[in-house]
Structure formats: C-alpha cells, structure tokens
Write a protein that holds these residues in place. Structure first.
Motif, PDB file in Angstrom:
ATOM      1  N   ARG A 328       0.861  -1.188   0.000  1.00 16.12           N
ATOM      2  CA  ARG A 328       0.000   0.000   0.000  1.00 16.12           C
ATOM      3  C   ARG A 328       0.885   1.220   0.000  1.00 16.12           C
ATOM      4  NH1 ARG A 328      -2.644  -3.028   4.288  1.00 16.12           N
ATOM      5  NH2 ARG A 328      -4.601  -3.886   3.536  1.00 16.12           N
ATOM      6  N   GLY A 329       0.334   2.310  -0.270  1.00 19.10           N
ATOM      7  CA  GLY A 329       1.115   3.534  -0.173  1.00 19.10           C
ATOM      8  C   GLY A 329       0.312   4.724  -0.637  1.00 19.10           C
ATOM      9  N   GLU A 330       0.249   5.751   0.245  1.00 15.31           N
ATOM     10  CA  GLU A 330      -0.488   6.959  -0.109  1.00 15.31           C
ATOM     11  C   GLU A 330       0.176   7.610  -1.318  1.00 15.31           C
ATOM     12  OE1 GLU A 330      -3.212   8.528   1.008  1.00 15.31           O
ATOM     13  OE2 GLU A 330      -3.627   6.778   2.300  1.00 15.31           O
ATOM     14  N   GLY A 331      -0.620   7.916  -2.288  1.00 13.65           N
ATOM     15  CA  GLY A 331      -0.106   8.649  -3.449  1.00 13.65           C
ATOM     16  C   GLY A 331       0.552   7.776  -4.497  1.00 13.65           C
ATOM     17  N   LYS A 332       0.802   6.498  -4.185  1.00  8.99           N
ATOM     18  CA  LYS A 332       1.428   5.631  -5.174  1.00  8.99           C
ATOM     19  C   LYS A 332       0.370   5.191  -6.190  1.00  8.99           C
ATOM     20  CE  LYS A 332       5.171   3.654  -2.446  1.00  8.99           C
ATOM     21  NZ  LYS A 332       5.714   2.441  -1.840  1.00  8.99           N
ATOM     22  N   ASP A 333       0.750   5.170  -7.456  1.00  3.31           N
ATOM     23  CA  ASP A 333      -0.208   4.694  -8.447  1.00  3.31           C
ATOM     24  C   ASP A 333      -0.108   3.173  -8.572  1.00  3.31           C
ATOM     25  OD1 ASP A 333       2.010   4.146  -9.974  1.00  3.31           O
ATOM     26  OD2 ASP A 333       1.714   5.810 -11.359  1.00  3.31           O
ATOM     27  N   PHE A 334      -0.999   2.577  -9.341  1.00  5.29           N
ATOM     28  CA  PHE A 334      -1.059   1.124  -9.445  1.00  5.29           C
ATOM     29  C   PHE A 334       0.251   0.531  -9.963  1.00  5.29           C
ATOM     30  CE2 PHE A 334      -1.823  -2.876 -11.568  1.00  5.29           C
ATOM     31  CZ  PHE A 334      -2.548  -3.584 -10.611  1.00  5.29           C
ATOM     32  N   ALA A 335       0.853   1.212 -10.963  1.00  6.71           N
ATOM     33  CA  ALA A 335       2.072   0.675 -11.578  1.00  6.71           C
ATOM     34  C   ALA A 335       3.182   0.529 -10.541  1.00  6.71           C
ATOM     35  CB  ALA A 335       2.518   1.572 -12.719  1.00  6.71           C
ATOM     36  N   GLU A 336       3.304   1.527  -9.641  1.00  7.51           N
ATOM     37  CA  GLU A 336       4.343   1.444  -8.602  1.00  7.51           C
ATOM     38  C   GLU A 336       4.070   0.270  -7.655  1.00  7.51           C
ATOM     39  OE1 GLU A 336       5.833   5.481  -6.997  1.00  7.51           O
ATOM     40  OE2 GLU A 336       3.809   5.829  -7.776  1.00  7.51           O
ATOM     41  N   LEU A 337       2.785   0.180  -7.245  1.00 10.26           N
ATOM     42  CA  LEU A 337       2.421  -0.915  -6.336  1.00 10.26           C
ATOM     43  C   LEU A 337       2.641  -2.263  -7.018  1.00 10.26           C
ATOM     44  CD1 LEU A 337      -0.871   0.576  -4.849  1.00 10.26           C
ATOM     45  CD2 LEU A 337       1.340   0.369  -3.695  1.00 10.26           C
ATOM     46  N   TYR A 338       2.297  -2.346  -8.289  1.00  7.81           N
ATOM     47  CA  TYR A 338       2.463  -3.583  -9.045  1.00  7.81           C
ATOM     48  C   TYR A 338       3.925  -4.007  -9.089  1.00  7.81           C
ATOM     49  CZ  TYR A 338       2.876  -6.617 -13.116  1.00  7.81           C
ATOM     50  OH  TYR A 338       3.187  -7.644 -13.946  1.00  7.81           O
ATOM     51  N   ARG A 339       4.808  -3.038  -9.352  1.00  7.29           N
ATOM     52  CA  ARG A 339       6.247  -3.367  -9.436  1.00  7.29           C
ATOM     53  C   ARG A 339       6.757  -3.881  -8.090  1.00  7.29           C
ATOM     54  NH1 ARG A 339       6.388   0.985 -13.080  1.00  7.29           N
ATOM     55  NH2 ARG A 339       6.800   2.496 -11.427  1.00  7.29           N
ATOM     56  N   GLU A 340       6.336  -3.208  -7.009  1.00 11.00           N
ATOM     57  CA  GLU A 340       6.780  -3.645  -5.675  1.00 11.00           C
ATOM     58  C   GLU A 340       6.264  -5.055  -5.348  1.00 11.00           C
ATOM     59  OE1 GLU A 340       5.914  -0.906  -2.495  1.00 11.00           O
ATOM     60  OE2 GLU A 340       6.351  -2.435  -0.983  1.00 11.00           O
ATOM     61  N   ALA A 341       4.982  -5.279  -5.661  1.00  9.41           N
ATOM     62  CA  ALA A 341       4.404  -6.605  -5.402  1.00  9.41           C
ATOM     63  C   ALA A 341       5.116  -7.666  -6.229  1.00  9.41           C
ATOM     64  CB  ALA A 341       2.915  -6.587  -5.723  1.00  9.41           C
ATOM     65  N   SER A 342       5.447  -7.342  -7.472  1.00  9.15           N
ATOM     66  CA  SER A 342       6.108  -8.314  -8.353  1.00  9.15           C
ATOM     67  C   SER A 342       7.459  -8.730  -7.799  1.00  9.15           C
ATOM     68  CB  SER A 342       6.282  -7.726  -9.758  1.00  9.15           C
ATOM     69  OG  SER A 342       5.021  -7.525 -10.337  1.00  9.15           O
ATOM     70  N   ARG A 343       8.211  -7.752  -7.242  1.00  8.30           N
ATOM     71  CA  ARG A 343       9.522  -8.071  -6.671  1.00  8.30           C
ATOM     72  C   ARG A 343       9.366  -9.085  -5.542  1.00  8.30           C
ATOM     73  NH1 ARG A 343      10.485  -2.571  -7.547  1.00  8.30           N
ATOM     74  NH2 ARG A 343       9.833  -2.003  -5.425  1.00  8.30           N
ATOM     75  N   ARG A 344       8.330  -8.897  -4.727  1.00  6.30           N
ATOM     76  CA  ARG A 344       8.129  -9.810  -3.587  1.00  6.30           C
ATOM     77  C   ARG A 344       7.577 -11.163  -4.044  1.00  6.30           C
ATOM     78  NH1 ARG A 344       5.406  -5.530   0.502  1.00  6.30           N
ATOM     79  NH2 ARG A 344       4.804  -7.408   1.638  1.00  6.30           N
ATOM     80  N   ARG A 345       6.745 -11.114  -5.068  1.00  5.21           N
ATOM     81  CA  ARG A 345       6.212 -12.392  -5.596  1.00  5.21           C
ATOM     82  C   ARG A 345       7.324 -13.235  -6.209  1.00  5.21           C
ATOM     83  NH1 ARG A 345       1.427  -9.115  -8.193  1.00  5.21           N
ATOM     84  NH2 ARG A 345      -0.059  -9.136  -6.451  1.00  5.21           N
ATOM     85  N   ASP A 346       8.342 -12.545  -6.759  1.00  8.73           N
ATOM     86  CA  ASP A 346       9.484 -13.295  -7.308  1.00  8.73           C
ATOM     87  C   ASP A 346      10.178 -14.118  -6.231  1.00  8.73           C
ATOM     88  OD1 ASP A 346       9.027 -12.409  -9.832  1.00  8.73           O
ATOM     89  OD2 ASP A 346      10.506 -10.774  -9.760  1.00  8.73           O
ATOM     90  N   ARG A 347       9.991 -13.702  -4.973  1.00  6.02           N
ATOM     91  CA  ARG A 347      10.569 -14.449  -3.851  1.00  6.02           C
ATOM     92  C   ARG A 347       9.540 -15.411  -3.258  1.00  6.02           C
ATOM     93  NH1 ARG A 347      12.208  -8.992  -2.487  1.00  6.02           N
ATOM     94  NH2 ARG A 347      10.691  -8.990  -0.761  1.00  6.02           N
ATOM     95  N   ASP A 348       8.501 -15.765  -4.044  1.00  5.92           N
ATOM     96  CA  ASP A 348       7.429 -16.688  -3.642  1.00  5.92           C
ATOM     97  C   ASP A 348       6.596 -16.183  -2.472  1.00  5.92           C
ATOM     98  OD1 ASP A 348       7.896 -18.514  -5.621  1.00  5.92           O
ATOM     99  OD2 ASP A 348       9.229 -19.755  -4.407  1.00  5.92           O
ATOM    100  N   GLU A 349       6.556 -14.865  -2.321  1.00  7.72           N
ATOM    101  CA  GLU A 349       5.771 -14.300  -1.225  1.00  7.72           C
ATOM    102  C   GLU A 349       4.384 -13.910  -1.751  1.00  7.72           C
ATOM    103  OE1 GLU A 349       5.873 -10.342   1.602  1.00  7.72           O
ATOM    104  OE2 GLU A 349       7.687 -10.898   0.499  1.00  7.72           O
ATOM    105  N   PRO A 350       3.309 -14.406  -1.130  1.00  5.63           N
ATOM    106  CA  PRO A 350       1.979 -13.993  -1.587  1.00  5.63           C
ATOM    107  C   PRO A 350       1.712 -12.524  -1.233  1.00  5.63           C
ATOM    108  CG  PRO A 350       1.850 -15.868  -0.068  1.00  5.63           C
ATOM    109  CD  PRO A 350       3.239 -15.335  -0.008  1.00  5.63           C
ATOM    110  N   VAL A 351       1.312 -11.763  -2.212  1.00  5.01           N
ATOM    111  CA  VAL A 351       1.141 -10.322  -1.998  1.00  5.01           C
ATOM    112  C   VAL A 351      -0.141  -9.845  -2.682  1.00  5.01           C
ATOM    113  CG1 VAL A 351       2.156  -8.030  -2.321  1.00  5.01           C
ATOM    114  CG2 VAL A 351       3.657 -10.002  -2.002  1.00  5.01           C
ATOM    115  N   CYS A 352      -0.925  -9.067  -1.927  1.00  2.00           N
ATOM    116  CA  CYS A 352      -2.099  -8.416  -2.522  1.00  2.00           C
ATOM    117  C   CYS A 352      -1.766  -6.931  -2.743  1.00  2.00           C
ATOM    118  CB  CYS A 352      -3.307  -8.485  -1.587  1.00  2.00           C
ATOM    119  SG  CYS A 352      -3.881 -10.149  -1.277  1.00  2.00           S
ATOM    120  N   ILE A 353      -2.356  -6.358  -3.749  1.00  2.00           N
ATOM    121  CA  ILE A 353      -2.159  -4.926  -3.998  1.00  2.00           C
ATOM    122  C   ILE A 353      -3.305  -4.162  -3.333  1.00  2.00           C
ATOM    123  CG2 ILE A 353      -2.088  -3.129  -5.772  1.00  2.00           C
ATOM    124  CD1 ILE A 353      -0.814  -5.188  -7.638  1.00  2.00           C
ATOM    125  N   GLY A 354      -2.938  -3.212  -2.489  1.00  2.00           N
ATOM    126  CA  GLY A 354      -3.955  -2.372  -1.878  1.00  2.00           C
ATOM    127  C   GLY A 354      -4.533  -2.948  -0.599  1.00  2.00           C
TER     128      GLY A 354
END
Lengths: 354, 206
Positions: A328-354
């Motif tokens: 999550r993050g105030e002011g962050k757009d979806f693309a930023e959140l998506y990139r952050e989630a993708s980095r963590r998913r690459d480490r097999d971590e389940p991540v939801c956006i928002g």
C-alpha cells in the motif's frame, strides 16, 4: 422452497482455506503419481447410461444422476471414474503402448441421503495400470496406494486385501455360482448363518477370516484336504502376493481379509480397501478387473484404485495457508504498487495490492 | 491402533434391560447414573451410549458408536447398512399384519390400505409380491387404526398378540421374523476386528 437456498443432494462446494487444503493435498498425491510414472487423464462429466448399466449394481444405479439428452439418449453423470476411464481409454489404447499408467482426480456425483451426510463421496483420485497381468501389477498398485497414504501422514490406516477370484472359486467348488450375488450380499453384512445355509461352515469361516499374513498361512494349513485342494491355485497366487509384500518390509499396515471381494461385480482378481481411524467407511478401494475393458471392446487387463479424498481431508492435520501481505502507499499509483508486489512475488511471497 | 474402550450404543427401554441382563451374565456389568447417557462397564472394555432406539443406526453409521444392539426392524427402517456380527436369542419378535377379527377372511391379493410405523418393511414386503399398497404412517397406538376407521389393516411388531386381541384385532399373516442383533460400523469393525472378536467370543452365541 427457494431454489437459491438449495443444492442437489450429492454435490458440494468448498472455499478459501478448505479449498487451499484440498489443492495442497491433491498436489502431493499427483506429484507421487508422476514419480511412479503415471500420467494424468480427464474423463467426461457425462456419458451414455447404457454403456455402464450392467456394470453397476442396483444401489449404485440408484445413486447415480441420469438425464435424457436432446437426442433422447439416457445419460449418466460421472459417478465412478473407474468405469468412465475404462470406456474412454478403450477408445484410444494402442497395443504398442501397453502397459499404460494413468491417474485421475476429479469430482463425482452420487446421490446422498440428506439424513446421511457421512459419505463425502464427492471427489475421487486414483490410478489405473492397464495391460499388466499378474501380481507385479497388483503389487505396483497396492504399494502406490500405500505410499500415497503414508505420504499424507494419515492417522493409523490399514489396507485389507481379499480376492474376488478366490470367492468365485469357492462358490464353484460348492455349485453356488448362480447364487453369487446373494452370497456376496450375505458376506457384505457378515451374515454367518446365511452363508452357512449355502456353503459349508468351513467355507464361511474362511470368508470371515481377517488377520496378518502369518495368521492367514496358519488358517490355510488348517483347511480340510478338499477345500485346500480346490482353492490351491487361488491360495498359491495370494500367498505369492503376501510374500512379496512382506519383502517390501512395509507390510505392517496390510491385513488379509477374505470378506473383501470388491464392492462392484466387475472385479475379477485381488481386491482391497483402506480404512483409517476416524473415517466411518473405507477411504480407498481397488483391485483387478481384467474383464472390464473387454466390456468396451478391448481385451486388455487392468488394475487400479480410487481414493475418496474428501473423506480424509477433514481428518488430516494441515497447516493453514500463509496469509498474503499487502503493498500500500499513499499517493502511489497502481504501476508502482504492481512493481513492488512483483519483486516480492518473485521471492514466492503472496502479496495483494492495496 | 486404538486401544480405547470399544464404543457401543444401546437402546433405551425394555430391550436395554434385556441387554444389560445378558451382558451381566457374561461378566460385563454396567450401570447408568441417573439422567446420564454415557457409561463404562466395570472392566473398562466398553464405552456405552444410551440412545433412542430409532436413533441408534445414525450413531453407528457415523462411527461415533462402533457397535450397537437393536432389532432388524430398526436397521431396515433406517435404510443404512451394517455388519450383523451377533444374533441374540432374546428380544425377538414378528412383524405381522392384522385386521379386525371379522375381516381376517378377506382376500388380501388386492390394493391394501395399511397403517403402520414400519413403512419401509411394509412397502417392500408387499411390492416384492406385486401387491399395491397404500401406507398410512403412524408413530404409535397403531392398533387403534382399524377400529377408528383409519385403515382396515395394520402392520406392527407382535410378541404375544395380547394388545391386538384387546383391540379386537387378529393376525392375518406374519411378514417377517425380527431378531435382535449386535451391529457394527464397517470401518470400525475392520480396524478393531481382533478386539471385537474377543468381545464376541466372550458373549457367545451365533
């Protein structure tokens, strides 16, 4: 009554953690099938009833859902994958490819009395070894079931082994072939008096036998000369099977059980059922049915088992699935959140956006 | 494997007293404290549930009670399958068809209207013989039905026939013999067959 609040008897849905557990357990089983060289198959949801009608006993027919096709044919919804699979495989089998090893995992539909919710026969997973005769095939299948149940870390389980062919030989010895269905029914409810009205009590005693392989050998050695001689072929095959099981050094969970003759009339050879503490019925059943493919036009042997997965899932300890974290993050757009989630998913971590 | 006491459901009522007496004669003694429905025998071999007769099959079917003692009628009407692992020589009775004494000579090979609590057994008995039957389900005092005009025939359990006679009824025919049996959940039997066999050897009988 509002149709929105009802589901037909014999069906179920499962959700969220329960569905995750189901998928996880199934994944473990399917991995083991693959390690044994078995490949997946998928059977149709519906087929022509007439193809199976003489292979299903009255009870199983009554439990099945049937309907009329647009062309007027009577159809049956998948109620037993073994039968559906045999018919489908008979259409595509090639002699050069035998033996063929396949596994399946799918829903089945059987009527379940609303006052008896204990069956839980909604999902079958199992295997078929097609085109392998003799005890090598028998042993492969029963040890695969053993390894599956062991891999699931089930509470204490036992596999009871019997023989439809020995049962038939016994009836033949006493001229009772035509009463096979009635004698199977009497054995199925362990009606000793009833059996003794058709067979010598020595035969009924043998059919009631349950014990270890050593106890079974003692029982065999105590049979009268006539009985021992008449059953010699079947007993010899059965004892070979027990010898081999003993050599695996994993035979403590096996029991010889001559009352096991296979729930359906298509069984021809050795049969088995698995039981576990806490389950009110057998959790798995199987055996050899060498004539089954012949019913569908292919003269090829088969042996297999099916496991009623939903019966055991609730009795198993299984960790709850990991809860996903959130980005999550105030002011962050979806693309930023998506990139952050993708980095963590690459480490097999389940991540939801928002 | 499980070494807990064997679990057994026994029916409340008169049959319970007969079972208790029979088990006691075999050295298996148990009592229920007032209002309690769970008990153990003195040796701790059995954990005993006291349940309503008609509910007994549900407990055994679910495996909560691995064993049970009840009549064939209770099992048949439940529609459930069990192993019959022992037949007792007490508590037996007959399922019989009866009518008012002045109607017993009538031909029954036609459509019948029958009042009974044993609907499954009655329906199957007559249907297997190709006789159409209308069934009126009653939960008790079935003997009243003919004299009050609800149905000309009844099907009921008959021991001595004295209740029938007191209501002006007479047995037309016996439909089946009802025996009291020990039943077992199938999976429970398979997992505990050695201990169950020990129990059966101790109580004897077929």
């Amino acid at each position: 009554m509002s149709q929105q609040l009802r589901v037909p008897q014999g069906t179920e849905s499962f959700f969220l953690e329960e569905a995750v557990r189901h998928k996880d357990i199934l994944g473990r089983l399917e991995k083991l099938y693959r390690l044994w060289g078995y490949l997946p198959v998928q059977t149709p949801m519906v087929d022509f009833f007439d193809s199976y009608s003489d292979l299903l006993d009255r009870k199983r027919q009554e439990e099945s859902y049937r309907m009329i096709s647009r062309e007027g044919d009577l159809l049956i919804l998948r109620s037993d994958i073994t039968l559906f699979l045999a018919r489908q495989m008979a259409l595509v089998l090639e002699e050069d490819h035998l033996p063929v090893r396949v596994f399946y995992s799918d829903s089945i539909l059987r009527y379940q009395n609303h006052e008896d919710i204990s069956h839980n026969e909604f999902f079958q997973t199992g295997c078929e070894l097609i085109g392998r005769k003799g005890i090598m095939g028998d042993l492969e299948v029963i040890m695969l079931l053993h390894d599956q149940l062991t891999a699931l870390n089930l509470p204490a389980f036992r596999i009871h082994i019997g023989s439809r062919s020995l049962f038939r030989t016994l009836l033949s010895l006493h001229g009772q072939e035509k009463n096979e269905a009635e004698l199977a029914r009497l054995l199925d409810i362990r009606d000793y008096e009833g059996l003794c009205s058709y067979l010598p009590c020595e035969a009924a005693d043998l059919l009631f036998f349950i014990g270890t392989s050593d106890e079974f050998r003692k029982k065999v050695s105590s049979l009268s000369e006539g009985m021992g001689k008449g059953l010699k072929g079947d007993l010899s095959l059965f004892e070979d099977l027990l010898d081999q099981l003993k050599k695996t050094e994993k035979d403590t969970c096996f029991r010889v059980d001559m009352s096991e003759i296979g729930g359906q009339p298509y069984y021809t050879g050795f049969v088995f059922q698995a039981y576990m503490e806490g389950a009110d019925r057998a959790i798995a059943s199987g055996g050899r049915y060498d004539d089954l493919f012949g019913r569908f036009g292919r003269d090829v042997t088969s042996v297999g088992f099916s496991l009623l997965l939903r019966k055991i899932e609730k009795l198993m300890e299984h960790p709850a699935p990991d809860k996903p974290s959130h980005v999550r993050g105030e002011g962050k757009d979806f693309a930023e959140l998506y990139r952050e989630a993708s980095r963590r998913r690459d480490r097999d971590e389940p991540v939801c956006i928002g | 494997m499980n070494r807990e006491p064997l679990t057994i459901a026994l029916p409340k009522g008169r049959l319970f007293e007969q079972v208790q007496e029979f088990f006691s004669a075999k050295g298996l003694n148990f009592q229920f404290e007032k209002r309690k429905l769970v008990s153990y025998d003195e040796e701790g071999l059995l954990k005993i549930y006291l349940v309503k007769n008609s509910d007994l099959p549900a407990y055994v079917n679910s495996g909560i009670a691995g064993l049970g003692v009840c009549g064939d009628d209770v099992v048949y009407e439940s529609g459930l399958d069990f192993y019959r692992i022992r037949t007792f020589d007490f508590g037996g009775t007959r399922l019989s068809m009866a009518a008012l004494q002045d109607r017993v000579e009538e031909n029954i090979q036609r459509e019948l209207t029958i009042a009974t609590s044993y609907t499954a057994m009655t329906r199957d008995y007559f249907h297997e013989r190709g006789i159409p039957v209308n069934i009126i389900r009653l939960n008790g005092s079935v003997e009243l039905a003919p004299s009050l005009g609800l149905a000309p025939y009844i099907v009921d359990l008959v021991e001595t026939g004295s209740t029938l006679r007191a209501n002006g009824l007479e047995v037309i025919q016996d439909l089946m013999t009802i025996k009291v049996r020990m039943i077992s959940n199938r999976a429970y039997f398979k997992l505990n067959y050695d201990r169950i066999q020990t129990l059966l050897d101790r109580i004897g009988g077929e």
